[in-house]
Design a protein around this motif. Structure first.
Motif, PDB file in Angstrom:
ATOM      1  N   VAL A 104      -1.223  -0.349  -1.734  1.00 43.48           N
ATOM      2  CA  VAL A 104       0.121  -0.509  -2.192  1.00 43.48           C
ATOM      3  C   VAL A 104       0.446  -0.134  -3.721  1.00 43.48           C
ATOM      4  CG1 VAL A 104       2.135  -2.372  -2.125  1.00 43.48           C
ATOM      5  CG2 VAL A 104       0.275  -2.454  -0.301  1.00 43.48           C
ATOM      6  N   PRO A 105       1.331   0.443  -4.048  1.00 42.68           N
ATOM      7  CA  PRO A 105       1.746   0.802  -5.467  1.00 42.68           C
ATOM      8  C   PRO A 105       2.163  -0.730  -6.060  1.00 42.68           C
ATOM      9  CG  PRO A 105       2.714   2.478  -4.112  1.00 42.68           C
ATOM     10  CD  PRO A 105       2.139   1.482  -2.999  1.00 42.68           C
ATOM     11  N   PHE A 106       1.715  -0.861  -7.249  1.00 43.42           N
ATOM     12  CA  PHE A 106       2.004  -2.084  -7.801  1.00 43.42           C
ATOM     13  C   PHE A 106       3.576  -2.516  -7.898  1.00 43.42           C
ATOM     14  CE2 PHE A 106       2.411  -5.423 -11.194  1.00 43.42           C
ATOM     15  CZ  PHE A 106       1.317  -6.052 -10.704  1.00 43.42           C
ATOM     16  N   ASP A 107       4.056  -1.308  -8.363  1.00 45.47           N
ATOM     17  CA  ASP A 107       5.625  -1.489  -8.373  1.00 45.47           C
ATOM     18  C   ASP A 107       6.266  -1.699  -7.082  1.00 45.47           C
ATOM     19  OD1 ASP A 107       5.287   0.983  -7.997  1.00 45.47           O
ATOM     20  OD2 ASP A 107       6.937   1.725  -8.945  1.00 45.47           O
ATOM     21  N   ASN A 108       5.695  -1.690  -5.759  1.00 45.66           N
ATOM     22  CA  ASN A 108       6.320  -1.954  -4.518  1.00 45.66           C
ATOM     23  C   ASN A 108       5.634  -3.305  -4.169  1.00 45.66           C
ATOM     24  OD1 ASN A 108       6.912   0.844  -4.599  1.00 45.66           O
ATOM     25  ND2 ASN A 108       5.794   1.507  -2.883  1.00 45.66           N
ATOM     26  N   LEU A 109       5.034  -3.910  -4.987  1.00 46.67           N
ATOM     27  CA  LEU A 109       4.729  -5.420  -4.536  1.00 46.67           C
ATOM     28  C   LEU A 109       6.180  -6.224  -4.396  1.00 46.67           C
ATOM     29  CD1 LEU A 109       1.696  -6.121  -6.665  1.00 46.67           C
ATOM     30  CD2 LEU A 109       1.791  -5.646  -4.077  1.00 46.67           C
ATOM     31  N   LYS A 110       6.221  -7.229  -3.761  1.00 49.48           N
ATOM     32  CA  LYS A 110       7.542  -8.038  -3.453  1.00 49.48           C
ATOM     33  C   LYS A 110       6.902  -9.454  -3.541  1.00 49.48           C
ATOM     34  CE  LYS A 110       8.430  -6.028   0.386  1.00 49.48           C
ATOM     35  NZ  LYS A 110       9.084  -5.652   1.635  1.00 49.48           N
ATOM     36  N   PRO A 111       6.588  -9.790  -4.624  1.00 50.60           N
ATOM     37  CA  PRO A 111       6.111 -11.344  -4.917  1.00 50.60           C
ATOM     38  C   PRO A 111       7.014 -12.372  -4.391  1.00 50.60           C
ATOM     39  CG  PRO A 111       6.263 -10.460  -6.955  1.00 50.60           C
ATOM     40  CD  PRO A 111       6.540  -9.293  -5.932  1.00 50.60           C
ATOM     41  N   ARG A 112       6.426 -13.399  -3.720  1.00 50.68           N
ATOM     42  CA  ARG A 112       7.478 -14.555  -3.652  1.00 50.68           C
ATOM     43  C   ARG A 112       7.203 -15.571  -4.607  1.00 50.68           C
ATOM     44  NH1 ARG A 112       8.639 -14.542   2.113  1.00 50.68           N
ATOM     45  NH2 ARG A 112       7.374 -13.137   3.477  1.00 50.68           N
ATOM     46  N   GLY A 113       8.217 -16.289  -4.864  1.00 52.98           N
ATOM     47  CA  GLY A 113       8.178 -17.461  -5.931  1.00 52.98           C
ATOM     48  C   GLY A 113       7.390 -17.139  -7.109  1.00 52.98           C
ATOM     49  N   LEU A 114       7.511 -15.862  -7.774  1.00 55.98           N
ATOM     50  CA  LEU A 114       6.885 -15.718  -8.726  1.00 55.98           C
ATOM     51  C   LEU A 114       7.185 -16.357 -10.134  1.00 55.98           C
ATOM     52  CD1 LEU A 114       5.021 -13.739 -10.271  1.00 55.98           C
ATOM     53  CD2 LEU A 114       6.981 -11.922 -11.012  1.00 55.98           C
ATOM     54  N   MET A 115       6.325 -17.094 -10.726  1.00 59.11           N
ATOM     55  CA  MET A 115       6.299 -17.764 -12.124  1.00 59.11           C
ATOM     56  C   MET A 115       5.839 -17.204 -13.175  1.00 59.11           C
ATOM     57  SD  MET A 115       5.215 -21.471 -10.484  1.00 59.11           S
ATOM     58  CE  MET A 115       6.114 -22.457  -8.998  1.00 59.11           C
ATOM     59  N   GLU A 116       6.797 -16.837 -14.310  1.00 60.10           N
ATOM     60  CA  GLU A 116       6.091 -16.147 -15.383  1.00 60.10           C
ATOM     61  C   GLU A 116       6.498 -17.196 -16.598  1.00 60.10           C
ATOM     62  OE1 GLU A 116       5.934 -12.154 -16.305  1.00 60.10           O
ATOM     63  OE2 GLU A 116       7.402 -11.884 -14.459  1.00 60.10           O
ATOM     64  N   ILE A 165       4.704  -4.867 -18.484  1.00 53.58           N
ATOM     65  CA  ILE A 165       4.909  -4.619 -16.900  1.00 53.58           C
ATOM     66  C   ILE A 165       5.402  -3.191 -16.393  1.00 53.58           C
ATOM     67  CG2 ILE A 165       6.634  -5.151 -15.021  1.00 53.58           C
ATOM     68  CD1 ILE A 165       7.270  -7.646 -16.545  1.00 53.58           C
ATOM     69  N   GLY A 166       5.837  -2.225 -17.357  1.00 52.06           N
ATOM     70  CA  GLY A 166       6.339  -1.011 -17.102  1.00 52.06           C
ATOM     71  C   GLY A 166       4.948  -0.185 -16.827  1.00 52.06           C
ATOM     72  N   GLU A 167       3.972  -0.511 -17.573  1.00 53.10           N
ATOM     73  CA  GLU A 167       2.452   0.019 -17.459  1.00 53.10           C
ATOM     74  C   GLU A 167       1.914  -0.104 -16.166  1.00 53.10           C
ATOM     75  OE1 GLU A 167       0.280  -0.685 -20.940  1.00 53.10           O
ATOM     76  OE2 GLU A 167       1.655  -0.674 -22.165  1.00 53.10           O
ATOM     77  N   ALA A 168       2.266  -1.098 -15.436  1.00 54.19           N
ATOM     78  CA  ALA A 168       1.726  -1.465 -14.022  1.00 54.19           C
ATOM     79  C   ALA A 168       2.055  -0.387 -13.004  1.00 54.19           C
ATOM     80  CB  ALA A 168       1.978  -2.649 -13.700  1.00 54.19           C
ATOM     81  N   LYS A 169       3.257   0.375 -13.256  1.00 53.44           N
ATOM     82  CA  LYS A 169       3.845   1.215 -12.264  1.00 53.44           C
ATOM     83  C   LYS A 169       2.672   2.251 -11.663  1.00 53.44           C
ATOM     84  CE  LYS A 169       8.333   0.730 -13.456  1.00 53.44           C
ATOM     85  NZ  LYS A 169       8.597  -0.051 -12.301  1.00 53.44           N
ATOM     86  N   SER A 170       1.656   2.738 -12.272  1.00 48.72           N
ATOM     87  CA  SER A 170       0.886   3.846 -11.704  1.00 48.72           C
ATOM     88  C   SER A 170      -0.256   3.005 -11.187  1.00 48.72           C
ATOM     89  CB  SER A 170       0.426   4.710 -12.860  1.00 48.72           C
ATOM     90  OG  SER A 170      -0.428   3.920 -13.788  1.00 48.72           O
ATOM     91  N   LYS A 171      -0.383   1.585 -10.982  1.00 46.77           N
ATOM     92  CA  LYS A 171      -1.523   0.962 -10.598  1.00 46.77           C
ATOM     93  C   LYS A 171      -1.537   0.842  -9.078  1.00 46.77           C
ATOM     94  CE  LYS A 171      -2.404  -2.781 -12.803  1.00 46.77           C
ATOM     95  NZ  LYS A 171      -3.846  -2.614 -13.564  1.00 46.77           N
ATOM     96  N   ARG A 172      -2.394   0.713  -8.225  1.00 42.42           N
ATOM     97  CA  ARG A 172      -2.515   0.751  -6.867  1.00 42.42           C
ATOM     98  C   ARG A 172      -3.416  -0.461  -6.550  1.00 42.42           C
ATOM     99  NH1 ARG A 172      -4.605   6.269  -4.974  1.00 42.42           N
ATOM    100  NH2 ARG A 172      -5.996   6.003  -6.517  1.00 42.42           N
ATOM    101  N   ILE A 173      -2.805  -1.377  -5.652  1.00 40.40           N
ATOM    102  CA  ILE A 173      -3.574  -2.411  -5.161  1.00 40.40           C
ATOM    103  C   ILE A 173      -3.934  -2.265  -3.556  1.00 40.40           C
ATOM    104  CG2 ILE A 173      -3.616  -5.054  -4.661  1.00 40.40           C
ATOM    105  CD1 ILE A 173      -3.426  -4.004  -7.646  1.00 40.40           C
ATOM    106  N   VAL A 174      -5.340  -2.230  -3.380  1.00 35.76           N
ATOM    107  CA  VAL A 174      -5.776  -2.197  -2.173  1.00 35.76           C
ATOM    108  C   VAL A 174      -6.089  -3.368  -1.329  1.00 35.76           C
ATOM    109  CG1 VAL A 174      -7.749  -0.700  -0.655  1.00 35.76           C
ATOM    110  CG2 VAL A 174      -6.903   0.093  -2.851  1.00 35.76           C
TER     111      VAL A 174
END
Length: 307
Positions: free
Chosen positions: A295-307, A49-58
């Motif tokens: 949107v930077p990946f670590d700024n995402l605010k997923p609803r109802g995340l299931m892991e 998960i920590g490696e996704a912090k530099s990821k960006r989602i358009v």
């Protein structure tokens, strides 16, 4: 900081679907099968998960559709609402897998022009995103595009974005996980063989590994679910629907799988051309038609995340 482009103004109109008689019954994949498929699609199974912090989602929402206009004009879910239409081209060309309307085509052309201006460094395009110019590079950095296989998203990609990434040969993957929650007839898609023929430059194979031939890739209820279905859409006042809606827990599971897919990809700038309901699940905000945000990946605010 998130950046936004907005073309056109519409209320939240992300509903749509096909007559229930046209929906084949197949079992929805159990959660563990979803997770196995995601791991196969991801390039690196060991991404943390920590490696996704530099990821960006358009995120890019599709342009306005005929169904958007229909439900905006009569108000989705009001007494006697229906998305069951006569079986004539006047309706079948507009509402099942609803395509862009003329207004939607204009919106997507404006999106194309905005992206062109951004590539050319025009100041107005940059400032429309935000005061933070760091994300102006997303077009040059874009290394993967995923797109919902629903027609409105494919059209938005083709008209609005494709010419700006074609020369760089950015991979484009059709991804059923990114499709809209099934509300109405416009959320039931076309056969994969038809889509592959129409959009030959898009990968319709990688994300369909568990689907054979033209097996439905959209949400379809199992017999058990259909027998025990509880209507969650507005009902009781004469409303009728062409298909069963996708229950919240099924949608949350699919969005969680999409979240993990994006997290586990090795690409660091990924465009997702999709729908208001999908984007709202990720950022807890409503996009206008043809709105684009980085949107930077670590700024995402997923609803109802299931892991």
């Amino acid at each position: 900081m998130q950046r936004a482009f907005v073309f056109g103004s519409l209320p939240l109109l992300f509903f749509s679907s096909f007559s229930a008689s046209f929906i084949p019954k197949i079992e929805v994949q159990p959660a563990i099968r979803h997770m196995e498929r995601l791991q196969n699609l991801a390039n690196d199974d060991d991404v943390m998960i920590g490696e996704a912090k530099s990821k960006r989602i358009v995120f890019i929402r599709h342009g306005r559709t005929y169904m958007n206009e229909y439900i905006g004009g009569i108000n989705y879910g009001t007494p006697n609402f229906t998305d069951i239409f006569p079986d004539t081209s006047e309706y079948t060309d507009k509402y099942p897998d609803s395509p862009l309307s003329p207004v939607g085509h204009d919106q997507v052309k404006k999106l194309n022009s905005m992206i062109r201006d951004l590539k050319e460094g025009i100041d107005e395009a940059k400032t429309s995103m935000s005061d933070d110019q760091e994300d102006d590079s997303f077009l040059n950095d874009l290394d993967l595009v995923v797109v919902s296989p629903l027609t409105r998203a494919l059209q938005t990609l083709e008209i609005g974005l494709y010419q700006h990434i074609q020369e760089r040969k950015v991979p484009i993957m059709a991804l059923p996980l990114a499709t809209e929650r099934v509300y109405l007839v416009s959320d039931i898609g076309k056969n994969r063989s038809e889509l592959k023929k129409r959009y030959g430059y898009i990968d319709f194979d990688t994300a369909f590994l568990e689907k054979e031939g033209d097996e439905p890739w959209w949400f379809t209820p199992s017999d058990e679910l259909a027998d025990n279905y509880v209507e969650w859409r507005p009902s009781g006042e004469g409303q009728t629907y062409a298909c069963l809606g996708e229950p919240q827990d099924y949608f949350d599971r699919r969005m969680s799988d999409l979240y993990l897919f994006l997290r586990n990809r090795e690409e660091t700038t990924i465009a997702v051309v999709c729908h208001a309901g999908v984007i709202d699940w990720f950022v807890q905000d409503i996009f206008e038609n043809c709105e684009l945000r980085v949107v930077p990946f670590d700024n995402l605010k997923p609803r109802g995340l299931m892991e």
